[in-house]
Enzyme design. Structure first.
Site, PDB file in Angstrom:
ATOM      1  N   HIS A 176       0.848  -1.137  -0.083  1.00 40.45           N
ATOM      2  CA  HIS A 176      -0.074  -0.016   0.009  1.00 40.45           C
ATOM      3  C   HIS A 176       0.893   1.285   0.188  1.00 40.45           C
ATOM      4  O   HIS A 176       0.439   2.321  -0.094  1.00 40.45           O
ATOM      5  CB  HIS A 176      -0.875  -0.110   1.239  1.00 40.45           C
ATOM      6  N   ARG A 177       2.249   1.154   0.041  1.00 40.45           N
ATOM      7  CA  ARG A 177       3.178   2.366   0.052  1.00 40.45           C
ATOM      8  C   ARG A 177       2.786   3.230  -1.278  1.00 40.45           C
ATOM      9  O   ARG A 177       2.860   4.480  -1.366  1.00 40.45           O
ATOM     10  CB  ARG A 177       4.589   1.836   0.541  1.00 40.45           C
ATOM     11  N   GLY A 178       2.842   2.442  -2.347  1.00 41.03           N
ATOM     12  CA  GLY A 178       2.597   3.062  -3.635  1.00 41.03           C
ATOM     13  C   GLY A 178       1.385   3.920  -3.672  1.00 41.03           C
ATOM     14  O   GLY A 178       1.373   5.008  -4.170  1.00 41.03           O
TER      15      GLY A 178
END
Length: 339
Positions: free
Chosen positions: A281-283
């Protein structure tokens, strides 16, 4: 002797994605830095070092080795926090945010700092010699040829980037200090790839290549020769453009907290990540932060779908699944049309 001026950021020709990614991080450091990949001679290092003239001013505790923010106890070093808790008023100075460079071949002690064991044993006091991570707190940390860093230095950078704290341990002694920085790395993929763990720590990633337009290449040659002939006069000729760019970034920083986004924007972020099979989910978070920043740079208080698509070009290339970085081509724009 007067220090030779750096090549002005405003004089850089082309490489718009690289310049945009760098400006976005100056406006919003929470984006998480930028990795610049490209062949030799494409102005990677020149662009990063030129940021020095565009960086904003900040308040720091007078005499603090870590440049602590006098108004934020949560991020202070132990010494500043102790003084504050005793009721002492922390004097402050104003200085410009700096580009702190990690030299090629730096040792672990140079990066992390060192503990003087002899003094500790003789005098019973812990004496710490701060390293580059101490100087980089609240600054921009630049690592040239980041892909050639020794593994133990990469591990140290990963730990500091993840925790915002640098801890040095020797025997039974331990010292910790804040180490929150914006990480900017440059590399030539021909010299080897970067460890995936460190690649993912960069918020944005851009690929730069030599310019193919004849007029642009001619302009690069002419400007560089003018700079080499008289760097002082050349820099003066770009002062107005540099000041205008500095004001543009300051306006964007002021507007950033007021920029809003709708549910449709979040829907677009998620749709892009799912369609491109982005891991984790960092992107998604970086894409949204970047889209908000791009809107602020254009002096808009509302994020538009085009901001998300532009942000995807910067935030996702190094996060695409099943695509070796050695073969990475930035063709996300074509894939976005099908999302």
């Amino acid at each position: 002797m007067q220090k030779q001026p750096i090549y002005p950021f405003a004089a850089l020709v082309g490489q718009e994605n690289m310049k945009l990614a760098l400006k976005a991080n100056l406006v919003n450091p929470s984006i998480g830095g930028v990795l610049i990949r490209g062949e030799k001679g494409t102005a990677k290092s020149t662009a990063v070092r030129a940021l020095a003239e565009l960086l904003p001013e900040q308040e720091v505790v007078t005499g603090c080795a870590y440049g602590c923010n006098p108004h934020d106890p949560k991020t202070m070093c132990q010494d500043c926090l102790t003084r504050l808790e005793k009721g002492e008023k922390l004097e402050a100075d104003t200085r410009r945010v700096r580009v702190v460079e990690l030299p090629v071949g730096a040792t672990e002690d140079r990066l992390l700092g060192t503990l003087d064991l002899e003094t500790a044993l003789k005098e019973g006091q812990t004496r710490f010699q701060p390293g580059i991570l101490a100087a980089a707190n609240r600054q921009l940390l630049y690592v040239d040829e980041v892909n050639l860093l020794d593994d133990h230095l990469v591990d140290a950078l990963l730990d500091a980037a993840a925790m915002g704290v640098n801890t040095v341990e020797r025997e039974a002694m331990s010292v910790s200090h804040p180490a929150r920085f914006t990480l900017v790395g440059t590399m030539n993929p021909e010299e080897g790839e970067l460890r995936p763990q460190l690649t993912d720590r960069f918020g944005l990633c851009v690929q730069v290549r030599g310019l193919t337009d004849p007029n642009s290449r001619q302009k690069v040659i002419k400007l560089r020769l003018l700079y080499e002939k008289d760097p002082y006069e050349f820099s003066r000729s770009y002062e107005a453009e540099g000041e205008a760019l500095t004001k543009e970034l300051a306006r964007a920083r002021d507007l950033l907290p007021k920029v809003e986004y709708s549910q449709a924007i979040i829907d677009r972020v998620v749709a892009i990540s799912l369609a491109l099979e982005v891991d984790g989910h960092r992107g998604d978070l970086t894409m949204l932060k970047t889209a908000v920043t791009l809107a602020a740079l254009e002096q808009r208080n509302q994020v538009e779908l085009k901001d998300v698509d532009q942000a995807a070009l910067l935030a996702l290339p190094h996060r695409l699944r099943r695509r070796p970085l050695a073969e990475m081509e930035f063709d996300i724009a074509d894939r976005l049309k099908r999302v």
